[in-house]
Scaffold this motif. Sequence first.
Motif, mmCIF file in Angstrom:
data_model
loop_
_atom_site.group_PDB
_atom_site.id
_atom_site.type_symbol
_atom_site.label_atom_id
_atom_site.label_comp_id
_atom_site.label_asym_id
_atom_site.label_seq_id
_atom_site.Cartn_x
_atom_site.Cartn_y
_atom_site.Cartn_z
ATOM 1 N N ARG A 56 0.828 -1.203 0.000
ATOM 2 C CA ARG A 56 0.000 0.000 0.000
ATOM 3 C C ARG A 56 0.871 1.264 0.000
ATOM 4 N NH1 ARG A 56 -3.711 0.598 4.998
ATOM 5 N NH2 ARG A 56 -4.379 -1.514 4.410
ATOM 6 N N TYR A 68 0.324 4.150 8.488
ATOM 7 C CA TYR A 68 -0.022 2.739 8.438
ATOM 8 C C TYR A 68 0.583 2.023 9.643
ATOM 9 C CZ TYR A 68 -0.556 4.173 3.528
ATOM 10 O OH TYR A 68 -0.887 4.837 2.378
ATOM 11 N N ALA A 72 -1.472 -3.700 9.491
ATOM 12 C CA ALA A 72 -2.182 -3.477 8.232
ATOM 13 C C ALA A 72 -1.380 -4.033 7.053
ATOM 14 C CB ALA A 72 -2.452 -1.989 8.041
ATOM 15 N N LEU A 73 -0.056 -3.837 7.057
ATOM 16 C CA LEU A 73 0.773 -4.346 5.968
ATOM 17 C C LEU A 73 0.765 -5.869 5.941
ATOM 18 C CD1 LEU A 73 3.891 -1.972 6.190
ATOM 19 C CD2 LEU A 73 1.844 -1.718 4.779
ATOM 20 N N ASP A 76 -2.601 -6.997 4.586
ATOM 21 C CA ASP A 76 -2.654 -6.840 3.129
ATOM 22 C C ASP A 76 -2.067 -8.074 2.444
ATOM 23 O OD1 ASP A 76 -3.702 -4.309 3.529
ATOM 24 O OD2 ASP A 76 -1.844 -3.245 2.999
ATOM 25 N N GLY A 181 3.706 6.813 5.380
ATOM 26 C CA GLY A 181 2.823 5.850 6.041
ATOM 27 C C GLY A 181 3.540 4.557 6.380
ATOM 28 N N ALA A 185 4.836 2.591 10.012
ATOM 29 C CA ALA A 185 4.659 1.176 10.341
ATOM 30 C C ALA A 185 5.970 0.558 10.832
ATOM 31 C CB ALA A 185 4.134 0.415 9.127
#
Length: 262
Positions: A56, A68, A72-73, A76, A181, A185
Amino acid sequence: MKIAELGNVQLHYRIDGDPDGAPVVFANSLGTDMRLWDDILPLLPKGLKLIRYDKRGHGLSSLPPGSYSMGALVRDAEALLDMLEIRDCVFVGLSVGGMIGQGLAVKRMDQVRALVLSNTGAKIGTPEMWSDRIAAVREGGIEALADSILERWFSKDFLATPEVALWRNMLVRQPDEGYAGVSAAISGTDFYTPTSGLRLPTLGIAGSEDGATPPDLVRETVDLVPGSRFELIRRAGHLPCVEKPEEYAAILTKFLKETGHV
């Protein structure tokens, strides 16, 4: 080009090789897109299903707003592999891609059967360092940091070649908000404890001139996993798959054979 619609994010991905082959998944670094792996894929054994994607905020994937999280990564990657019905892959992650690989291996043992941690760490940098970098990107864009980033990415030999201009262009074309972002992370991630609980074949790869994730950091991280192996590529920086594709592909091929993936 293919787009995976995953709810709040759309990921650009590509599949090369044998569609029915054993899957190998590649996750690239901060500030790069899936072209990072272009030079090594033709050097890998035939019969593999080679999957790449832009995380992303990078490449042709979507740019969700806000900072981010590593969670979330990882989600994904998990959702993409679920959509593609991928199980028992070898996950090759470079830099933040290696962090994603660690998180995914902890969370989904059914998806990952072996792990390649390239130029990465269980923890990279400090929150203060990342905060300064995020502030600099938001003030002056990636362009303001490009030269210093390239010095961490590449060896002095490679920095003297005309090809470095291609990688500079790739870097500065990534969205500033996507770079910031993903930086957030990385800043918030410490995988020392979860990674130490992993029990799967693991290979570490480092570049001797890596200014972003030095060899000692990579070795320290892979040593958390019992039975892991470590390889050092000399005269290469943070992206040895770019500088030394033949050597990188040979190391990866040996690991694929040792794990019975080829």
